[in-house]
Design a protein around this motif. Structure first.
Motif, PDB file in Angstrom:
ATOM      1  N   ALA A 110      25.317  19.362  -3.498  1.00 43.26           N
ATOM      2  CA  ALA A 110      24.698  19.081  -2.256  1.00 43.26           C
ATOM      3  C   ALA A 110      24.940  17.596  -2.245  1.00 43.26           C
ATOM      4  O   ALA A 110      24.656  16.595  -3.124  1.00 43.26           O
ATOM      5  CB  ALA A 110      23.479  19.386  -2.383  1.00 43.26           C
ATOM      6  N   VAL A 111      24.814  16.806  -0.970  1.00 43.60           N
ATOM      7  CA  VAL A 111      24.741  15.386  -0.814  1.00 43.60           C
ATOM      8  C   VAL A 111      23.725  15.647   0.495  1.00 43.60           C
ATOM      9  O   VAL A 111      23.740  16.298   1.604  1.00 43.60           O
ATOM     10  CB  VAL A 111      25.981  14.880  -0.220  1.00 43.60           C
ATOM     11  CG1 VAL A 111      25.763  13.426   0.291  1.00 43.60           C
ATOM     12  CG2 VAL A 111      27.186  15.007  -1.167  1.00 43.60           C
ATOM     13  N   VAL A 112      22.656  14.941   0.043  1.00 44.06           N
ATOM     14  CA  VAL A 112      21.520  14.720   1.212  1.00 44.06           C
ATOM     15  C   VAL A 112      21.180  13.293   1.475  1.00 44.06           C
ATOM     16  O   VAL A 112      21.161  12.481   0.644  1.00 44.06           O
ATOM     17  CB  VAL A 112      20.173  15.644   0.460  1.00 44.06           C
ATOM     18  CG1 VAL A 112      19.192  15.358   1.466  1.00 44.06           C
ATOM     19  CG2 VAL A 112      20.553  16.971  -0.082  1.00 44.06           C
ATOM     20  N   ARG A 113      20.967  13.259   2.870  1.00 45.97           N
ATOM     21  CA  ARG A 113      20.708  11.859   3.391  1.00 45.97           C
ATOM     22  C   ARG A 113      19.718  11.870   4.624  1.00 45.97           C
ATOM     23  O   ARG A 113      19.793  12.966   5.260  1.00 45.97           O
ATOM     24  CB  ARG A 113      21.972  11.337   4.218  1.00 45.97           C
ATOM     25  CG  ARG A 113      23.092  11.065   3.080  1.00 45.97           C
ATOM     26  CD  ARG A 113      24.256  10.276   3.617  1.00 45.97           C
ATOM     27  NE  ARG A 113      25.460  10.015   2.894  1.00 45.97           N
ATOM     28  CZ  ARG A 113      26.362  10.675   2.719  1.00 45.97           C
ATOM     29  NH1 ARG A 113      26.244  11.936   3.127  1.00 45.97           N
ATOM     30  NH2 ARG A 113      27.292  10.192   1.961  1.00 45.97           N
ATOM     31  N   PRO A 114      18.947  10.861   4.797  1.00 53.62           N
ATOM     32  CA  PRO A 114      18.144  10.765   5.966  1.00 53.62           C
ATOM     33  C   PRO A 114      19.101  10.870   7.086  1.00 53.62           C
ATOM     34  O   PRO A 114      20.098  10.315   7.208  1.00 53.62           O
ATOM     35  CB  PRO A 114      17.440   9.591   5.782  1.00 53.62           C
ATOM     36  CG  PRO A 114      17.341   9.176   4.216  1.00 53.62           C
ATOM     37  CD  PRO A 114      18.770   9.677   3.987  1.00 53.62           C
ATOM     38  N   ALA A 115      18.546  11.555   8.271  1.00 55.15           N
ATOM     39  CA  ALA A 115      19.259  11.566   9.547  1.00 55.15           C
ATOM     40  C   ALA A 115      18.256  11.104  10.482  1.00 55.15           C
ATOM     41  O   ALA A 115      16.971  10.674  10.367  1.00 55.15           O
ATOM     42  CB  ALA A 115      19.632  12.921   9.675  1.00 55.15           C
ATOM     43  N   ALA A 116      18.837  11.070  11.946  1.00 54.51           N
ATOM     44  CA  ALA A 116      18.015  10.346  12.935  1.00 54.51           C
ATOM     45  C   ALA A 116      16.954  11.116  13.297  1.00 54.51           C
ATOM     46  O   ALA A 116      16.540  12.312  13.090  1.00 54.51           O
ATOM     47  CB  ALA A 116      18.981  10.386  14.216  1.00 54.51           C
ATOM     48  N   GLY A 117      15.817  10.459  13.597  1.00 54.22           N
ATOM     49  CA  GLY A 117      14.627  11.113  14.011  1.00 54.22           C
ATOM     50  C   GLY A 117      13.722  11.667  12.756  1.00 54.22           C
ATOM     51  O   GLY A 117      13.032  12.337  12.873  1.00 54.22           O
ATOM     52  N   GLY A 118      13.954  11.257  11.525  1.00 50.89           N
ATOM     53  CA  GLY A 118      13.142  11.707  10.633  1.00 50.89           C
ATOM     54  C   GLY A 118      13.744  12.838   9.769  1.00 50.89           C
ATOM     55  O   GLY A 118      12.918  13.664   8.987  1.00 50.89           O
ATOM     56  N   ALA A 119      15.093  13.365  10.423  1.00 50.56           N
ATOM     57  CA  ALA A 119      15.420  14.684  10.053  1.00 50.56           C
ATOM     58  C   ALA A 119      16.129  14.282   8.647  1.00 50.56           C
ATOM     59  O   ALA A 119      16.271  13.305   8.161  1.00 50.56           O
ATOM     60  CB  ALA A 119      16.759  15.174  11.089  1.00 50.56           C
ATOM     61  N   GLN A 123      24.224  18.615   2.984  1.00 54.80           N
ATOM     62  CA  GLN A 123      25.746  19.092   3.061  1.00 54.80           C
ATOM     63  C   GLN A 123      25.998  19.812   1.960  1.00 54.80           C
ATOM     64  O   GLN A 123      25.548  19.346   0.656  1.00 54.80           O
ATOM     65  CB  GLN A 123      26.570  17.802   2.938  1.00 54.80           C
ATOM     66  CG  GLN A 123      28.293  18.308   3.105  1.00 54.80           C
ATOM     67  CD  GLN A 123      28.948  17.007   3.110  1.00 54.80           C
ATOM     68  OE1 GLN A 123      29.046  16.208   1.996  1.00 54.80           O
ATOM     69  NE2 GLN A 123      29.762  16.795   4.423  1.00 54.80           N
ATOM     70  N   GLY A 124      26.440  20.965   1.707  1.00 60.06           N
ATOM     71  CA  GLY A 124      26.777  21.973   0.663  1.00 60.06           C
ATOM     72  C   GLY A 124      28.176  22.079   0.600  1.00 60.06           C
ATOM     73  O   GLY A 124      29.017  22.332   1.631  1.00 60.06           O
ATOM     74  N   CYS A 125      28.809  21.905  -0.614  1.00 62.41           N
ATOM     75  CA  CYS A 125      30.287  21.934  -0.517  1.00 62.41           C
ATOM     76  C   CYS A 125      30.733  22.841  -1.989  1.00 62.41           C
ATOM     77  O   CYS A 125      29.987  22.967  -3.048  1.00 62.41           O
ATOM     78  CB  CYS A 125      30.731  20.649  -0.974  1.00 62.41           C
ATOM     79  SG  CYS A 125      30.304  19.441   0.451  1.00 62.41           S
ATOM     80  N   LEU A 126      31.659  23.391  -1.608  1.00 60.41           N
ATOM     81  CA  LEU A 126      32.439  24.384  -2.470  1.00 60.41           C
ATOM     82  C   LEU A 126      33.673  23.859  -2.594  1.00 60.41           C
ATOM     83  O   LEU A 126      34.471  23.954  -1.513  1.00 60.41           O
ATOM     84  CB  LEU A 126      32.415  25.647  -2.201  1.00 60.41           C
ATOM     85  CG  LEU A 126      33.109  26.862  -3.237  1.00 60.41           C
ATOM     86  CD1 LEU A 126      32.347  26.730  -4.298  1.00 60.41           C
ATOM     87  CD2 LEU A 126      33.186  28.337  -2.585  1.00 60.41           C
ATOM     88  N   SER A 127      34.112  23.192  -3.772  1.00 56.16           N
ATOM     89  CA  SER A 127      35.335  22.345  -3.949  1.00 56.16           C
ATOM     90  C   SER A 127      35.591  21.476  -2.808  1.00 56.16           C
ATOM     91  O   SER A 127      34.618  20.415  -2.561  1.00 56.16           O
ATOM     92  CB  SER A 127      36.701  23.529  -3.733  1.00 56.16           C
ATOM     93  OG  SER A 127      37.707  22.603  -3.972  1.00 56.16           O
TER      94      SER A 127
END
Length: 139
Positions: A110-119, A123-127
């Motif tokens: 997983a890669v997690v980041r803040p997004a617009a509007g406080g969201a 992102q989940g990845c397999l390979s």
């Protein structure tokens, strides 16, 4: 003297410029992208975790337990309280760890980041195949 002043100015500018590596908080409560559950992201040890803390509405055709889990011993546990985001730590300008998907029972990078509007962008990845979801901030 001019050279020393230039070096000092460059160092001072670098020290005051906003860094791309500054830790950005993701703590808070979010809804999954379909609006079925709320996930609370908070500290867990030295990392961050995201746990289902509220069922907003039941997903049609899905049981209220973790029926698709890869581990048969966990299939009877309730969805409420399941940790979706695991071992998130700040590296290279994002929160990185694992995301558990109760829809298929898989755990992904997983890669997690803040997004617009406080969201929250999750992102989940397999390979090399990745899927990104936006989790809006819970009201």
């Amino acid at each position: 003297m001019k050279r020393q002043l230039a070096v000092f100015s460059a160092l001072a500018l670098a020290a005051t410029a906003p860094g791309a590596s500054a830790v950005t908080s993701i703590d808070g409560t979010y809804r999954d992208s379909d609006g079925f559950v709320e996930i609370t992201v908070a500290p867990c040890g030295n990392a961050r975790c995201g746990t289902i803390t509220r069922i907003i509405r039941r997903k049609p055709g899905e049981p209220m337990n973790d029926a698709h889990n890869d581990n048969p011993a966990l299939r009877s546990r309730p969805i409420l309280g399941v940790t979706l985001l695991q071992r998130l730590s700040w590296r290279d300008g994002a929160w990185r760890g694992q995301v558990y998907n109760p829809e298929d029972g898989g755990t992904y990078r997983a890669v997690v980041r803040p997004a617009a509007g406080g969201a929250l962008e999750v992102q989940g990845c397999l390979s090399i195949i990745c899927r990104t979801r936006i989790w809006p901030k819970a009201a």
